[in-house]
Write a protein that holds these residues in place. Sequence first.
Motif, mmCIF file in Angstrom:
data_model
loop_
_atom_site.group_PDB
_atom_site.id
_atom_site.type_symbol
_atom_site.label_atom_id
_atom_site.label_comp_id
_atom_site.label_asym_id
_atom_site.label_seq_id
_atom_site.Cartn_x
_atom_site.Cartn_y
_atom_site.Cartn_z
ATOM 1 N N THR A 100 4.143 6.860 5.937
ATOM 2 C CA THR A 100 3.712 7.217 4.582
ATOM 3 C C THR A 100 2.200 7.110 4.448
ATOM 4 O OG1 THR A 100 5.808 6.488 3.610
ATOM 5 C CG2 THR A 100 3.894 6.572 2.144
ATOM 6 N N LEU A 101 1.630 6.010 4.913
ATOM 7 C CA LEU A 101 0.183 5.824 4.798
ATOM 8 C C LEU A 101 -0.580 6.837 5.640
ATOM 9 C CD1 LEU A 101 -0.153 1.937 4.765
ATOM 10 C CD2 LEU A 101 -0.373 3.522 2.851
ATOM 11 N N ALA A 102 -0.076 7.145 6.822
ATOM 12 C CA ALA A 102 -0.734 8.150 7.657
ATOM 13 C C ALA A 102 -0.671 9.532 7.009
ATOM 14 C CB ALA A 102 -0.094 8.185 9.045
ATOM 15 N N SER A 103 0.428 9.810 6.307
ATOM 16 C CA SER A 103 0.562 11.117 5.650
ATOM 17 C C SER A 103 -0.448 11.284 4.518
ATOM 18 C CB SER A 103 1.985 11.296 5.114
ATOM 19 O OG SER A 103 2.225 10.463 3.977
ATOM 20 N N TYR A 104 -0.981 10.161 4.025
ATOM 21 C CA TYR A 104 -2.017 10.212 2.981
ATOM 22 C C TYR A 104 -3.408 10.445 3.576
ATOM 23 C CZ TYR A 104 1.577 7.976 0.039
ATOM 24 O OH TYR A 104 2.732 7.678 -0.642
ATOM 25 N N GLY A 105 -3.492 10.537 4.911
ATOM 26 C CA GLY A 105 -4.771 10.771 5.559
ATOM 27 C C GLY A 105 -5.434 9.516 6.095
ATOM 28 N N ASN A 106 -4.764 8.366 6.005
ATOM 29 C CA ASN A 106 -5.329 7.136 6.548
ATOM 30 C C ASN A 106 -5.230 7.131 8.073
ATOM 31 O OD1 ASN A 106 -5.681 5.995 3.898
ATOM 32 N ND2 ASN A 106 -3.491 5.566 3.870
ATOM 33 N N SER A 107 -6.252 6.601 8.746
ATOM 34 C CA SER A 107 -6.229 6.475 10.201
ATOM 35 C C SER A 107 -5.587 5.146 10.585
ATOM 36 C CB SER A 107 -7.648 6.539 10.771
ATOM 37 O OG SER A 107 -8.261 7.771 10.478
ATOM 38 N N MET A 164 0.831 -1.205 0.000
ATOM 39 C CA MET A 164 0.000 0.000 0.000
ATOM 40 C C MET A 164 0.864 1.253 0.000
ATOM 41 S SD MET A 164 -2.937 -1.276 2.695
ATOM 42 C CE MET A 164 -3.976 0.174 2.629
ATOM 43 N N ALA A 165 1.928 1.232 0.809
ATOM 44 C CA ALA A 165 2.812 2.395 0.884
ATOM 45 C C ALA A 165 3.522 2.636 -0.453
ATOM 46 C CB ALA A 165 3.832 2.202 1.999
ATOM 47 N N ASP A 175 4.041 6.382 14.988
ATOM 48 C CA ASP A 175 3.762 6.177 13.576
ATOM 49 C C ASP A 175 2.576 7.039 13.141
ATOM 50 O OD1 ASP A 175 2.967 3.875 15.455
ATOM 51 O OD2 ASP A 175 1.325 3.880 13.994
ATOM 52 N N GLY A 176 2.742 7.670 11.986
ATOM 53 C CA GLY A 176 1.676 8.493 11.425
ATOM 54 C C GLY A 176 1.691 9.932 11.861
ATOM 55 N N LEU A 177 2.456 10.253 12.892
ATOM 56 C CA LEU A 177 2.489 11.615 13.412
ATOM 57 C C LEU A 177 3.634 12.405 12.784
ATOM 58 C CD1 LEU A 177 1.986 10.760 17.189
ATOM 59 C CD2 LEU A 177 0.286 11.828 15.699
#
Length: 398
Positions: free
Chosen positions: A137-144, A95-96, A242-244
Motif C-alpha cells: 500500500t505504501l509503495a503504491s503511494y509512491g514511497n520508496s 501509515m498504511a 513488496d511495493g512491486l
Amino acid sequence: MLKGKKIVLGITGSIAAYKAVLLVRSLIKEGAEVKVIMTPAAKDFISPLTLSTLSKNPVLIDIFKEDTWANHVMLGRWADMMLVAPLSCNTLAKMAAGLCDNLLLSVYLSATCPVMLAPAMDEDMWKHPSTRQNLQTLASYGNSIVPVTNGELASGLFGEGRMAEPETIVEHLLQHFKNGGRLNGKKVLVTAGPTYEHIDPVRFIGNHSSGKMGVAIAREFLNRGADVTLVLGPAPGALPLDGLNVMRVQTAGEMYDACHQVFGETDIAIMAAAVADYSPVSVASEKIKKKEESWSVALKKTPDILKSLGQKKKENQVLAGFALETNNERENALAKLQQKNADIIVLNSLRDKDAGFGKDTNKVTIFDRKGREKNFDLKSKTAVAKDIVDYIIEYIHA
C-alpha cells in the motif's frame, strides 16, 4: 553528496533506532541539513539529546509542548526528503491506514516531498500477510522502500527483517538525488524468473533461474521513483516483492501475453526472465504413467517475447534484453541485439565463476545500439541492478 539537501528523519520505536546515531552522522557528513522527529516510543531506544547534538537541531516529538506548536505542515514542505528509519511494524500499519496520532505521522500525511522508508522488525512480523499488504500500500503511494537484510534480529533469531545499514540507506538517498528524479513517473516493465512448460499435471520443462536478478532490477527502478510492473515466472524461494506491481505467470505464453498487455504504455522494458525456448506440443490432462523403456516428447518453439516487443517498439521506448551464454558470448550477444531490435543487451556467461542461475552475484557486460560496450566486475545482484539502471539512464540521456 547531499550538500544543501534538507532531510526530515523519522525514528520509530524499534531496537534498530540505535543505528540512527550513525545515520544522522553520515547525513551531516554528506552535507545534509537534518531535522529529527521521534515517536514517543522511540525515546525508549535512543536519547533525543544525542540526536539533537549530532543534527544540530532540536529533536521534535510532540505536536504540542508547553506553549509551542510543531508545525507539521511546514516540516513536510521544508524537506527535500522524508526518511523514516527505522520504520517499525506498528508505524508501518498506521501509515498504511492513514492514522495520525503523533507528530511523525502528521508530518508524513502532510509531506509534499518524496518519502523513503527503511523497515525494521522480526522475521515473522516481516513475513506476515498484513505487513506485506501494508508495504505494498505504501509503495503504491509512491514511497520508496529500502529493502531489509538478513542477519541477527532482536529476538536472537537470524532471518529477514533487519534494517539496512546506515551506509546503504545513505547510498539510496545519494542515488535518488543523483538521478534528479529522472525516473519519477516512468513506467517500467521487468520480467524475471523461469517459465514452466507443462508436460502433464506434475511434470514440466524448466530451468534453474531463481528470478533474483530480475527482481533486483525491478526493485532498483522502484527505488528510483519509477512505476514498475514485474512479470514473474514460477521462481523458487522467497523474493522481496513488496511495493512491486507483480503479475505472476507460469508459461512462456502467459509471459508473452502479460508483457504485451502493458508494453504499449511502457517507457522502459527489461526482459531478464529465462524463458523456455520450447514447450510440449500437447499437454496430458492426467499424469503420464511410467510404462515404456523410452519416452519422447514433441516440442514446439515458444513465442519470442523480446523479438515481438522489438517489432512493436516505438521511438521513445527503451528495450533491454539478457543473453545468458556458454560460448561465443560476445558474438551471440551482439547478434541478439540486432536480431531482436533491442536497444541494450546485458550479457552474462555461465563460464564466469559465481555468476548466473541461483547465485547471489553476477558479472555482466552491457552492449547497446550506439556501439558501446562496458564490462563490469563480479558484484552482488543488487549492485549489478544499480549498474544496469545507471546504464539505462545514461543511454536515455546521452
